[in-house]
Each structure stands twice: as C-alpha cells, then as structure tokens.
Motif scaffolding. Structure first.
Motif, PDB file in Angstrom:
ATOM      1  N   UNK A 129       5.165   7.211  -0.143  1.00  0.00           N
ATOM      2  CA  UNK A 129       4.071   7.568  -1.044  1.00  0.00           C
ATOM      3  C   UNK A 129       3.050   6.443  -1.019  1.00  0.00           C
ATOM      4  N   UNK A 130       1.790   6.806  -0.860  1.00  0.00           N
ATOM      5  CA  UNK A 130       0.745   5.782  -0.906  1.00  0.00           C
ATOM      6  C   UNK A 130       0.638   5.251  -2.330  1.00  0.00           C
ATOM      7  N   UNK A 131       0.591   3.937  -2.478  1.00  0.00           N
ATOM      8  CA  UNK A 131       0.447   3.347  -3.817  1.00  0.00           C
ATOM      9  C   UNK A 131      -0.994   2.899  -4.068  1.00  0.00           C
ATOM     10  N   UNK A 132      -1.847   3.147  -3.078  1.00  0.00           N
ATOM     11  CA  UNK A 132      -3.280   2.877  -3.227  1.00  0.00           C
ATOM     12  C   UNK A 132      -3.998   3.752  -2.205  1.00  0.00           C
ATOM     13  N   UNK A 133      -5.315   3.870  -2.323  1.00  0.00           N
ATOM     14  CA  UNK A 133      -6.075   4.559  -1.289  1.00  0.00           C
ATOM     15  C   UNK A 133      -5.956   3.742  -0.004  1.00  0.00           C
ATOM     16  N   UNK A 159       0.778  -1.236   0.000  1.00  0.00           N
ATOM     17  CA  UNK A 159       0.000   0.000   0.000  1.00  0.00           C
ATOM     18  C   UNK A 159       0.804   1.277   0.000  1.00  0.00           C
ATOM     19  N   UNK A 160       2.131   1.163   0.176  1.00  0.00           N
ATOM     20  CA  UNK A 160       2.942   2.383   0.169  1.00  0.00           C
ATOM     21  C   UNK A 160       4.376   2.029  -0.205  1.00  0.00           C
ATOM     22  N   UNK A 161       5.145   3.051  -0.528  1.00  0.00           N
ATOM     23  CA  UNK A 161       6.533   2.892  -0.951  1.00  0.00           C
ATOM     24  C   UNK A 161       7.372   3.903  -0.179  1.00  0.00           C
TER      25      UNK A 161
END
Ligand SMILES: [Zn+2]
Length: 500
Positions: free
Chosen positions: A74-78, A46-48
């Motif tokens: 950084x969020x890679x999804x909601x 969900x994040x990087x």
C-alpha cells in the motif's frame, strides 16, 4: 506489515527524513531508506508491503536462480517513483499490471517509475522478473549467499534478501510470504513456515512454502541442497520440520542430538516466554563452512561447526528464543539489537539454570568478573552499540547481565511476568529499547531508567555486579567458580552471527 504504527513513530521517522542530504527525498519519490540510524539506505520509504509471492527456479549445479516476485503493498504517500532493495539482474517490472521503467542506483537500489503515479493509500501490485548467480554478486564487500557443494543458502543479518528477492529490506516492514521453488528431483528446497505441497514433474520438484504470520525480510530463508528431512509434532501439536545436509559427516550425530530437541526446547520456552507466536518450528543444518546461526523465522539456520564438539542445545535455545525476541517482537531500527540478543543470551542462562549447570545469577556474576575493567568489552553500550559493534559479545553478555539486574531489582514474579507479557503486548510488531525500559517500569510500578542506563547506555564497567532481591536470584558469595555451562554458551556465543 506494520501492525502497530504509533503517531509518535511516524513523527520520529518524518524527523529522520529531514536529516537526509538535501535532495535525497523529492516530492513524489519514495525515500531510498527508511531512516535507520545504522543503515540509512536499508529499506525504503513511501509504501508498506503486505505480502511477497516468490516463484523461483534454482539450479544447484551452476547456482543459477531465476524467478518472479509479486509484491502486494500500500502506498503510504503519493508516489511517482519508489525503490526496492535488490542485487540480481532485473529484466522486467510491472506496477499495477502496467510496464514500469526501472534503473539501478546506489549499492543495492532498484528505482521503479510506474506508468501511472500512485496515490496515498492506493493498493499496489509489483511484479519483478529477475535472474542471476547469487554467489557471484558482492555488494559493499558482503555476500551472505552461502554456496554449498549441493546448492545454496540465504541466511544473513542485517542484509540477506538482496541476493534472492527484491524487497523493502528492513525489519520495520514485515509481511507474509509464499515461497515456491523449483529444484531438480532429489534436491530439496527449505524455507520458512509450513510446506503446503511438493510436486514432481519432468525431473523437477516444486516446493511451496507458506509463512502466514508477519515476517521480516532478513528472517526469510531459502536453502537448496540434498537434505534428510525429519518431521514431527510438538506436544502441543505444532508441526516440526527439520533438515540435515546429507554431507554433515562426523557432525551429523551431534547436529541431530541438538536440533532434534527443537520440540522439547520449544515447549520449555513456551512455559517461560508465553504462547509461541508462529505455526511451525524446526531447523536446518546445511553443509556450510560458516560459524554462525540465524533465527530465521520458524526454522533457524545452524552451521555444522556448532556441533563439532558434540551436542549443543544452547544454540537451539538461543535461536528459538529469538522467535519471541526478534522475530515476533522485532527491532524498530537496528540500534535496538539488544532486544534480540540480550534476551536470546539470557534464555541460555535460564536453560543452564534449569539444567543445573549454573544459575543465571551465577552466570551474570561470572561474566561480570570475567571481563576486567580495561577490557574494550565494557566500552560497547548494548543499548546503542553502533553498526560496527551490532553483534559484539557485549550486546549478548553485558546485555544478558542487564536482564539479570532487572530480575534482581524487581524479583522473580514480576521479572517473569515481564518476559511473558512483553511479546504479547507487542505481538508481530516492532519496538525500541526505550519501549522495553518503559514497559518494565510500568509492570514494576516504578521507573527503572537508572538501572538500564547503567547496564545498557553507559560506557565503562559498572562499579558492582547486579544485586539480588531474593534468595533464588541471589548472586553467589565467595570465590567465583566457572559455571558448568560457561564454555558451552561461549562456544555458541562466539559464533552466533558475531562475525558480522
Ligand atoms: Zn542471536
């Protein structure tokens, strides 16, 4: 920090999530693991992460660690919720400057619910305040925090960070680091990269370390203790920082006669593997009773036991070779461990060849003959050894034979071109074993799948040892003599985190 996210890799990971138990991933919740086939709950989804800023205080007298981790990601999804991997006691969490609620789950999960949901691609700043006594925290029967008479050391694989900082603990999410550690005067704090400053005030000294290149969590290290510091520069101008416990006793001389050659060995490795990808080198030898070493980035960890029988440059060659194979180019998942250990072991064979202590071809032939066909050694497939055999001798030794087989097949010129260009082609990234097989095939101009299937993916002893394409890499004829480096390399190999 994912430098090279390919569309195919994203699809593959998405496929892995669907195989998790129903309900494990709910809309808006980050997965509790990245989908590693060997360690499903390692890392998180969900994040990087881009950067870890660790501001710590450590008291060697009672092993008390406290600090604040600031993580930019950084969020890679909601996301309405996401996880970090961590084992110490957390007192407060903030997400984007607002207090977040948090809970523990599983063996090492910290579940964080931000005050406001996160949107895909949104920058995220997470602040975690925590404290604990790392040596007293055991997770799943594991505790890689090494307590010493004068401090403590964080050096573990595949897990190590849970005992000293919250993280997305998987090599697929690399990041840069600032590690700042306050310790009592007279004690040193050693970490990766370059020492930016060391400032003493009111009886405590703060050491500020910086790693400016992407670094996996398990390659991030901390050692606190009473060390003798030795600094230097390599011929090419790279800063060298090494540290030796003041309590090494009779092992001190041999430790310095080995790790003290870090610069010379690095310059030789640069000639073989291509440009060094990082901005510092060195090593540290704390007063620990362990028998393993670890390729912690820019500053490998060594146990005094490596030097009990005298100088051991082979272990330095091995851990420094990992800087290219493992640290610069990291595994995509832990199944790809051959990309680390097969190459680091082969680097020792090349050093032996250079030193006139046995060629790589001789070592491959001798290794092939050393293990009889009914030895369980041949049942371990280096290309997919399983979590229980991740650090089995076969991953190292049969893994190195696989590279000798490649050398024999394609010849020296192409082989060394492959060794040199693979790290450049995958700089600061992640790769799978299959990526290397395809890459080597491209440079050779023909598919090499059969060769690697034989040496990496098929249980049982192959019918014949690797063949040679030319005289220089030719296998020896006649009865096999034990290469002079054999015992030195086995001495190193048996202890190279093979105890895991
Ligand atoms: Zn290794």
């Amino acid at each position: 920090m994912r430098k090279k996210v390919l569309a195919t890799a994203v699809v593959a990971l998405a496929g892995m999530f669907t195989s998790l138990p129903a309900g494990a991933v709910t809309a808006g919740q980050g997965a509790p693991g990245v989908g590693d086939p060997y360690y499903p709950d390692y890392g998180n989804g969900g994040y990087d992460v881009a950067h870890y800023d660790l501001r710590l205080k450590y008291q060697p007298a009672d092993d008390h660690l406290e600090g604040t981790a600031t993580i930019t990601a950084t969020a890679t999804q909601d996301l309405t919720r996401f996880n970090l991997d961590f084992a110490l006691t957390v007192s407060e969490v903030l997400v984007n400057n607002r207090k977040a609620t948090f809970a523990r789950s599983g063996a090492h999960e910290l579940e964080i619910t931000p005050a406001l949901p996160l949107r895909r691609n949104q920058p995220v700043t997470v602040v975690v305040r925590y404290a604990g006594t790392p040596s007293q925290v055991t997770v799943n029967g594991i505790n890689p925090w090494l307590r010493t008479p004068d401090g403590g050391v964080a050096a573990g694989e595949p897990e190590g960070s849970w005992w000293w900082f919250p993280s997305n603990d998987h090599p697929s999410d690399k990041a840069t680091y600032d590690v700042s550690v306050l310790v009592p005067d007279g004690t040193q704090a050693i970490s990766n990269g370059t020492l930016q400053s060391a400032v003493s005030r009111l009886g405590w000294t703060r050491y500020n370390w910086r790693s400016s290149k992407p670094q996996a969590t398990y390659l991030t290290t901390l050692a606190v203790g009473r060390f003798e510091i030795v600094t230097d520069t390599t011929e090419s101008g790279l800063p060298v920082f090494s540290a030796y416990s003041r309590d090494l006793g009779a092992d001190e001389g041999a430790a310095k006669a080995s790790v003290g050659r870090a610069a010379e060995i690095l310059d030789w490795e640069t000639g073989v593997f291509g440009p060094y990808p990082f901005d510092a080198i060195g090593g540290y030898v704390p007063n620990v009773p362990t028998g393993y070493a670890l390729e912690t980035q820019t500053r490998p960890f060594y146990s005094p036991r490596h030097f009990r029988s005298g100088a051991n440059p082979y272990v330095v060659v091995h851990e420094q070779a990992h800087q290219w194979f493992g640290d610069d180019v990291s595994v995509r998942t832990w199944r790809d461990i051959w990309l680390n250990e097969g190459f680091a072991r082969y680097a020792e064979w090349l050093w032996s060849e250079k030193e006139g202590e046995g060629t790589a071809a001789e070592l491959a032939a001798y290794t092939y003959g050393f293990y009889p066909a009914d030895n369980p050694f041949w049942q371990v497939r280096p290309g997919d050894p399983g979590a229980e055999n991740q650090f089995h001798a076969a991953v190292y030794n049969r893994g190195a034979i696989a590279l000798q087989a490649l050398r024999g097949e394609v010849g020296d010129q192409t082989f060394f071109k492959i060794l040199k260009s693979w790290p450049v082609a995958n700089k600061y990234g992640n790769a799978r074993v299959e990526d290397f097989v395809a890459y080597a095939g491209r440079l050779a101009g023909r598919p090499l799948d059969d060769l690697f299937r034989t040496w990496l993916f098929t249980a049982g002893k192959p019918a014949s040892p690797p063949v040679a394409a030319n005289a220089r890499s030719a296998a020896p004829t006649g009865p096999l003599q034990e290469p002079r480096s054999w015992k030195k390399i086995q001495r190193e190999g048996l202890s190279d985190h093979a105890e895991h």
